[in-house]
Design a protein around this motif. Structure first.
Motif, PDB file in Angstrom:
ATOM      1  N   ARG A 125      48.017  40.672  38.246  1.00 32.98           N
ATOM      2  CA  ARG A 125      47.263  40.559  39.516  1.00 32.98           C
ATOM      3  C   ARG A 125      46.817  42.153  39.973  1.00 32.98           C
ATOM      4  NH1 ARG A 125      48.601  37.413  45.162  1.00 32.98           N
ATOM      5  NH2 ARG A 125      46.769  37.948  46.289  1.00 32.98           N
ATOM      6  N   SER A 153      48.500  27.262  32.593  1.00 37.02           N
ATOM      7  CA  SER A 153      48.819  27.209  34.126  1.00 37.02           C
ATOM      8  C   SER A 153      48.809  28.785  34.770  1.00 37.02           C
ATOM      9  CB  SER A 153      49.655  26.228  34.428  1.00 37.02           C
ATOM     10  OG  SER A 153      50.653  26.112  33.365  1.00 37.02           O
ATOM     11  N   LEU A 156      45.521  30.365  35.188  1.00 40.12           N
ATOM     12  CA  LEU A 156      44.687  29.385  36.265  1.00 40.12           C
ATOM     13  C   LEU A 156      45.422  29.888  37.531  1.00 40.12           C
ATOM     14  CD1 LEU A 156      42.663  27.524  37.180  1.00 40.12           C
ATOM     15  CD2 LEU A 156      43.997  25.714  36.094  1.00 40.12           C
ATOM     16  N   ALA A 157      46.577  29.862  37.514  1.00 41.54           N
ATOM     17  CA  ALA A 157      47.332  30.220  38.948  1.00 41.54           C
ATOM     18  C   ALA A 157      46.933  31.813  39.286  1.00 41.54           C
ATOM     19  CB  ALA A 157      48.757  30.220  38.722  1.00 41.54           C
ATOM     20  N   ALA A 159      44.061  33.430  38.541  1.00 41.40           N
ATOM     21  CA  ALA A 159      42.742  33.249  38.894  1.00 41.40           C
ATOM     22  C   ALA A 159      42.743  32.712  40.289  1.00 41.40           C
ATOM     23  CB  ALA A 159      41.934  32.337  38.132  1.00 41.40           C
ATOM     24  N   GLU A 160      43.508  31.745  40.940  1.00 41.10           N
ATOM     25  CA  GLU A 160      43.285  31.225  42.062  1.00 41.10           C
ATOM     26  C   GLU A 160      44.071  32.427  43.217  1.00 41.10           C
ATOM     27  OE1 GLU A 160      43.187  26.496  41.299  1.00 41.10           O
ATOM     28  OE2 GLU A 160      45.137  27.237  41.532  1.00 41.10           O
ATOM     29  N   ARG A 161      45.123  32.893  42.929  1.00 41.32           N
ATOM     30  CA  ARG A 161      45.617  33.758  43.718  1.00 41.32           C
ATOM     31  C   ARG A 161      44.669  35.193  43.785  1.00 41.32           C
ATOM     32  NH1 ARG A 161      50.631  32.958  40.740  1.00 41.32           N
ATOM     33  NH2 ARG A 161      49.995  34.667  39.229  1.00 41.32           N
ATOM     34  N   ALA A 165      37.153  30.351  43.245  1.00 38.23           N
ATOM     35  CA  ALA A 165      37.134  29.144  43.472  1.00 38.23           C
ATOM     36  C   ALA A 165      36.547  28.175  42.638  1.00 38.23           C
ATOM     37  CB  ALA A 165      36.227  28.978  44.884  1.00 38.23           C
ATOM     38  N   HIS A 166      37.188  27.074  42.308  1.00 35.74           N
ATOM     39  CA  HIS A 166      36.897  26.057  41.174  1.00 35.74           C
ATOM     40  C   HIS A 166      35.393  25.891  41.421  1.00 35.74           C
ATOM     41  CE1 HIS A 166      36.515  22.014  39.662  1.00 35.74           C
ATOM     42  NE2 HIS A 166      36.853  22.551  38.392  1.00 35.74           N
ATOM     43  N   TRP A 178      38.474  25.452  32.555  1.00 37.65           N
ATOM     44  CA  TRP A 178      38.136  25.690  34.126  1.00 37.65           C
ATOM     45  C   TRP A 178      37.375  26.961  34.348  1.00 37.65           C
ATOM     46  CZ3 TRP A 178      39.396  29.546  37.526  1.00 37.65           C
ATOM     47  CH2 TRP A 178      39.503  29.196  38.828  1.00 37.65           C
ATOM     48  N   GLY A 180      36.269  29.468  37.546  1.00 40.19           N
ATOM     49  CA  GLY A 180      36.259  29.801  39.030  1.00 40.19           C
ATOM     50  C   GLY A 180      35.189  31.201  39.155  1.00 40.19           C
TER      51      GLY A 180
END
Ligand SMILES: CC(C)(COP(=O)(O)OP(=O)(O)OC[C@H]1O[C@@H](n2cnc3c(N)ncnc32)[C@H](O)[C@@H]1OP(=O)(O)O)[C@@H](O)C(=O)NCCC(=O)NCCS
Length: 189
Positions: A125, A153, A156-157, A159-161, A165-166, A178, A180
């Motif tokens: 990150r 996962s 993906l986690a 990317a979301e952190r 956004a999806h 996926w 984002g």
């Protein structure tokens, strides 16, 4: 023939964060790169591991510089020891591949990979945010995408952190992917 994809116009070769540095590859990175690309767990969602001997031969034949030849390709190094921990990359997502958020493609695409020993410490990150902040300081605002297998996962986690956004799902390499998206200005000062 597939049209040429423009390189990312990033005018820096290093960047410094609290715990990580971004820099270009050096000879000492050879074995860490072999470690990363031959790891069956780390490569599970990236087409599988490459035999260590093949990675070593490829990097020796092409020279280590090849790994980070693109303007947006960086080694993530430990800020204290300079040991190579992984890589972060900003490239353009070519129009011929599926998965886009703008007509014509060529969006900035972020990808990241750390050697397994360095997972779970927030280092990916930090490295990704450092690269995005530096890119936001040098490039006009535009969409950035992350594409990862839905089954991946940890990726993906992250990317979301990071704030992606999806924006959809699609199939590539026989796997559900996926995508984002986030504006580059998210990381501007
Ligand atoms: C994707 C990948 C880079 C994610 O690495 P990661 O270490 O999980 O990601 P982060 O840097 O965000 O670290 C988050 C984890 O560190 C923990 N952590 C520990 N100290 C922390 C700190 N100081 N700050 C932030 N997080 C910290 C978090 O709690 C979190 O743990 P959890 O996974 O148990 O919830 C890694 O799994 C990987 O290299 N995978 C293989 C390559 C790949 O598939 N890449 C995707 C291509 S796009």
């Amino acid at each position: 023939m597939i049209g040429a994809v423009p390189d990312v116009d990033l005018p820096f070769r290093t960047a410094s964060g609290d715990r990580v540095t971004l820099r270009k590859a050096v000879d000492l990175d050879l074995e860490p790169l072999v470690d990363m690309r031959s790891d069956p767990v780390g490569r599970r969602h990236l087409g599988g591991p490459v035999p260590a001997e093949r990675v070593r031969e490829l990097l020796t034949t092409r020279s280590i510089d090849w790994s980070t030849a693109g303007a947006g390709q960086f080694v993530v190094a430990d800020a204290g020891t300079d040991e190579m921990l992984g890589m972060v990359v900003l490239e353009r997502r070519p129009p011929h591949r599926p998965g886009h958020v703008v007509d014509g493609g060529n969006e900035l695409e972020l990808s990241y990979a750390l050697r397994r020993a360095h997972w779970g410490k927030g280092l990916a990150r930090e490295a990704a945010e450092l690269l995005l902040r530096e890119a936001a300081a040098h490039l006009p605002d535009q969409p950035v995408v992350v594409v990862t297998q839905v089954a991946n996962s940890p990726a993906l986690a992250l990317a979301e952190r990071l704030g992606f956004a999806h924006a959809g799902t699609f199939v590539e390499f026989d796997a559900e992917q996926w995508i984002g998206s986030a504006p580059l200005s998210t990381w501007a000062d």
